[in-house]
Design a protein around this motif. Structure first.
Motif, PDB file in Angstrom:
ATOM      1  N   LYS A 113      45.254  30.761  33.843  1.00 47.87           N
ATOM      2  CA  LYS A 113      46.295  31.472  33.117  1.00 47.87           C
ATOM      3  C   LYS A 113      45.644  32.414  32.122  1.00 47.87           C
ATOM      4  CE  LYS A 113      50.481  32.278  31.441  1.00 47.87           C
ATOM      5  NZ  LYS A 113      51.534  32.954  32.220  1.00 47.87           N
ATOM      6  N   THR A 114      46.016  33.702  32.165  1.00 46.17           N
ATOM      7  CA  THR A 114      45.541  34.641  31.153  1.00 46.17           C
ATOM      8  C   THR A 114      46.689  34.958  30.207  1.00 46.17           C
ATOM      9  OG1 THR A 114      46.081  36.631  32.433  1.00 46.17           O
ATOM     10  CG2 THR A 114      43.935  35.604  32.842  1.00 46.17           C
ATOM     11  N   TYR A 115      46.464  35.921  29.301  1.00 46.11           N
ATOM     12  CA  TYR A 115      47.451  36.161  28.245  1.00 46.11           C
ATOM     13  C   TYR A 115      48.820  36.528  28.807  1.00 46.11           C
ATOM     14  CZ  TYR A 115      47.623  41.224  28.779  1.00 46.11           C
ATOM     15  OH  TYR A 115      47.836  42.485  29.263  1.00 46.11           O
ATOM     16  N   ALA A 116      48.883  37.117  29.987  1.00 53.24           N
ATOM     17  CA  ALA A 116      50.175  37.573  30.503  1.00 53.24           C
ATOM     18  C   ALA A 116      50.407  37.241  31.965  1.00 53.24           C
ATOM     19  CB  ALA A 116      50.296  39.081  30.310  1.00 53.24           C
ATOM     20  N   PHE A 170      44.829  40.776  22.401  1.00 55.43           N
ATOM     21  CA  PHE A 170      45.307  39.963  23.513  1.00 55.43           C
ATOM     22  C   PHE A 170      44.267  38.929  23.961  1.00 55.43           C
ATOM     23  CE2 PHE A 170      48.154  43.561  25.365  1.00 55.43           C
ATOM     24  CZ  PHE A 170      49.153  43.230  24.468  1.00 55.43           C
ATOM     25  N   ILE A 171      42.997  39.351  23.990  1.00 56.86           N
ATOM     26  CA  ILE A 171      41.964  38.568  24.654  1.00 56.86           C
ATOM     27  C   ILE A 171      40.923  38.099  23.652  1.00 56.86           C
ATOM     28  CG2 ILE A 171      40.122  38.645  26.400  1.00 56.86           C
ATOM     29  CD1 ILE A 171      41.792  40.775  27.862  1.00 56.86           C
ATOM     30  N   ASP A 172      40.563  36.830  23.727  1.00 57.65           N
ATOM     31  CA  ASP A 172      39.451  36.282  22.953  1.00 57.65           C
ATOM     32  C   ASP A 172      38.193  36.519  23.776  1.00 57.65           C
ATOM     33  OD1 ASP A 172      37.445  34.651  21.870  1.00 57.65           O
ATOM     34  OD2 ASP A 172      38.902  33.199  21.105  1.00 57.65           O
ATOM     35  N   TYR A 173      37.460  37.581  23.451  1.00 60.32           N
ATOM     36  CA  TYR A 173      36.327  37.974  24.289  1.00 60.32           C
ATOM     37  C   TYR A 173      35.166  36.992  24.205  1.00 60.32           C
ATOM     38  CZ  TYR A 173      38.545  42.336  25.586  1.00 60.32           C
ATOM     39  OH  TYR A 173      39.405  43.268  26.116  1.00 60.32           O
ATOM     40  N   LYS A 174      35.072  36.256  23.128  1.00 58.67           N
ATOM     41  CA  LYS A 174      34.027  35.229  23.066  1.00 58.67           C
ATOM     42  C   LYS A 174      34.310  34.144  24.098  1.00 58.67           C
ATOM     43  CE  LYS A 174      31.639  31.970  20.029  1.00 58.67           C
ATOM     44  NZ  LYS A 174      31.539  31.424  18.649  1.00 58.67           N
ATOM     45  N   THR A 210      21.634  44.015  42.488  1.00 61.94           N
ATOM     46  CA  THR A 210      21.831  43.033  41.432  1.00 61.94           C
ATOM     47  C   THR A 210      22.082  41.646  42.008  1.00 61.94           C
ATOM     48  OG1 THR A 210      23.088  42.605  39.395  1.00 61.94           O
ATOM     49  CG2 THR A 210      24.332  43.438  41.276  1.00 61.94           C
ATOM     50  N   ASP A 211      21.896  40.633  41.175  1.00 62.21           N
ATOM     51  CA  ASP A 211      22.090  39.245  41.607  1.00 62.21           C
ATOM     52  C   ASP A 211      23.539  38.802  41.516  1.00 62.21           C
ATOM     53  OD1 ASP A 211      19.327  38.840  42.037  1.00 62.21           O
ATOM     54  OD2 ASP A 211      19.020  38.351  39.926  1.00 62.21           O
ATOM     55  N   ALA A 212      24.291  39.420  40.595  1.00 62.09           N
ATOM     56  CA  ALA A 212      25.672  38.978  40.371  1.00 62.09           C
ATOM     57  C   ALA A 212      26.535  40.152  39.949  1.00 62.09           C
ATOM     58  CB  ALA A 212      25.722  37.891  39.305  1.00 62.09           C
ATOM     59  N   ILE A 213      27.758  40.160  40.443  1.00 65.85           N
ATOM     60  CA  ILE A 213      28.753  41.166  40.053  1.00 65.85           C
ATOM     61  C   ILE A 213      30.019  40.439  39.619  1.00 65.85           C
ATOM     62  CG2 ILE A 213      30.191  43.096  40.810  1.00 65.85           C
ATOM     63  CD1 ILE A 213      28.048  43.759  42.893  1.00 65.85           C
ATOM     64  N   ILE A 214      30.532  40.802  38.456  1.00 70.60           N
ATOM     65  CA  ILE A 214      31.829  40.277  38.029  1.00 70.60           C
ATOM     66  C   ILE A 214      32.803  41.452  37.932  1.00 70.60           C
ATOM     67  CG2 ILE A 214      30.882  38.267  36.848  1.00 70.60           C
ATOM     68  CD1 ILE A 214      31.213  39.697  34.189  1.00 70.60           C
ATOM     69  N   ILE A 215      34.016  41.235  38.415  1.00 66.67           N
ATOM     70  CA  ILE A 215      35.099  42.217  38.270  1.00 66.67           C
ATOM     71  C   ILE A 215      36.119  41.572  37.343  1.00 66.67           C
ATOM     72  CG2 ILE A 215      36.755  43.707  39.440  1.00 66.67           C
ATOM     73  CD1 ILE A 215      35.267  43.245  42.036  1.00 66.67           C
ATOM     74  N   THR A 216      36.275  42.130  36.159  1.00 68.84           N
ATOM     75  CA  THR A 216      37.055  41.465  35.117  1.00 68.84           C
ATOM     76  C   THR A 216      38.379  42.181  34.859  1.00 68.84           C
ATOM     77  OG1 THR A 216      35.851  42.734  33.445  1.00 68.84           O
ATOM     78  CG2 THR A 216      34.978  40.555  34.018  1.00 68.84           C
ATOM     79  N   SER A 217      39.182  41.543  34.015  1.00 64.32           N
ATOM     80  CA  SER A 217      40.448  42.122  33.517  1.00 64.32           C
ATOM     81  C   SER A 217      41.400  42.525  34.625  1.00 64.32           C
ATOM     82  CB  SER A 217      40.156  43.337  32.625  1.00 64.32           C
ATOM     83  OG  SER A 217      39.350  42.965  31.532  1.00 64.32           O
ATOM     84  N   ARG A 218      41.397  41.762  35.724  1.00 63.76           N
ATOM     85  CA  ARG A 218      42.316  41.975  36.835  1.00 63.76           C
ATOM     86  C   ARG A 218      42.224  43.396  37.373  1.00 63.76           C
ATOM     87  NH1 ARG A 218      43.592  39.668  32.706  1.00 63.76           N
ATOM     88  NH2 ARG A 218      44.415  41.601  31.845  1.00 63.76           N
ATOM     89  N   SER A 219      41.012  43.964  37.341  1.00 63.18           N
ATOM     90  CA  SER A 219      40.820  45.333  37.845  1.00 63.18           C
ATOM     91  C   SER A 219      41.106  45.440  39.334  1.00 63.18           C
ATOM     92  CB  SER A 219      39.388  45.806  37.555  1.00 63.18           C
ATOM     93  OG  SER A 219      39.164  45.880  36.161  1.00 63.18           O
ATOM     94  N   THR A 220      41.090  44.333  40.037  1.00 64.38           N
ATOM     95  CA  THR A 220      41.455  44.337  41.458  1.00 64.38           C
ATOM     96  C   THR A 220      42.899  44.787  41.665  1.00 64.38           C
ATOM     97  OG1 THR A 220      41.971  41.979  41.237  1.00 64.38           O
ATOM     98  CG2 THR A 220      39.803  42.549  42.153  1.00 64.38           C
ATOM     99  N   SER A 221      43.701  44.757  40.632  1.00 61.10           N
ATOM    100  CA  SER A 221      45.111  45.168  40.747  1.00 61.10           C
ATOM    101  C   SER A 221      45.246  46.631  41.129  1.00 61.10           C
ATOM    102  CB  SER A 221      45.853  44.936  39.424  1.00 61.10           C
ATOM    103  OG  SER A 221      45.848  43.578  39.069  1.00 61.10           O
TER     104      SER A 221
END
Length: 247
Positions: free
Chosen positions: A232-235, A20-24, A99-110
């Motif tokens: 826009k993501t894959y879905a 689904f996802i192009d991780y690069k 830490t200096d930065a936090i990313i929450i990925t893959s719509r985990s906030t859902s």
């Protein structure tokens, strides 16, 4: 908080999402945002099976992954033996060093169902960030996703990984009472949709958000929004927000 993925789903998730996802490209997207603020260390929440982590590690960045699923962390560690991964809950975690930065990925906030879940998460982010630290996260836009679901009773996604075809058939029931929550049921198949040959079932309660809602949650938890990106993501139609911890 609703459970993300059952442990037995980790390998299926891993296979499908690599298609689904192009991780690069995903890495380029997040790293471009991050490098505007020159973080010395980065935490990814929702690091899953370590596909995005691999790019941070290969580029010798000071990266740590955090996930709610022990099975996914096990896959991450096998895939990235030199990586740092910890089991944790985004609503309540404590890093040994901020830490200096936090990313929450893959719509985990859902999977933050209640307002308390969201406020607890932003409080944890705030407490684990250095002064002026950055948080970057995405979320599904309720204003576009709910009408899409009303028009599409069943949503099918197909993915191919290691010469195996995987198919996911999803159904969503929209709640009109609880904070734009959705009851998501999914059936997974190998090679073709055949209800007699389901390889896995998945059930979850998830939440989608309006942009105004998320802006208010950030304001109430002492974050200043620096950038909002319509992506826009894959879905899903999503927003990505870059916000900074206020002093």
């Amino acid at each position: 908080m609703s459970s993300l993925y059952p442990d037995e789903m980790a390998e299926i998730y891993d296979a499908m999402y690599q298609s689904f996802i192009d991780y690069k490209n995903e890495y380029i997207f997040y790293n471009t945002l991050l490098q505007k603020y020159h973080p010395e260390n980065i935490l990814e929440i929702g690091s899953g099976t370590g596909n995005l982590a691999r790019h941070f590690i290969e580029n010798h960045q000071n990266y740590t992954g955090l996930d709610y699923s022990k099975s996914m962390i096990a896959i991450s560690k096998k895939r990235n033996p030199n990586g740092s991964f910890i089991h944790g809950d985004m609503r309540d975690f404590n890093l040994e060093q901020k830490t200096d930065a936090i990313i929450i990925t893959s719509r985990s906030t859902s999977y933050l169902i209640s307002n308390n879940d969201i406020n607890d998460t932003f409080k944890s982010l705030y407490n684990n960030l250095n002064p002026n630290g950055i948080v970057i996260f995405d979320f599904i836009d309720a204003n576009r996703f709910i009408p899409y679901l009303k028009e599409n009773d069943t949503i099918i996604h197909a993915a191919k990984y290691k010469e195996v075809n995987y198919i996911r058939k999803s159904n969503w029931e929209v709640s009109s009472q609880d904070n734009f929550t959705l009851e998501w049921t999914a059936k997974y198949y190998r090679n073709e949709v055949d209800d007699h040959q389901i390889i896995a079932n998945d059930y979850a309660t998830v939440r989608v958000f309006t942009l105004n809602e998320m802006q208010l949650f950030l304001y109430l938890n002492n974050f200043e929004i620096l950038e909002t990106i319509d992506r826009k993501t894959y879905a899903y139609d999503t927003y990505v927000i870059v916000a900074q911890k206020k002093s």
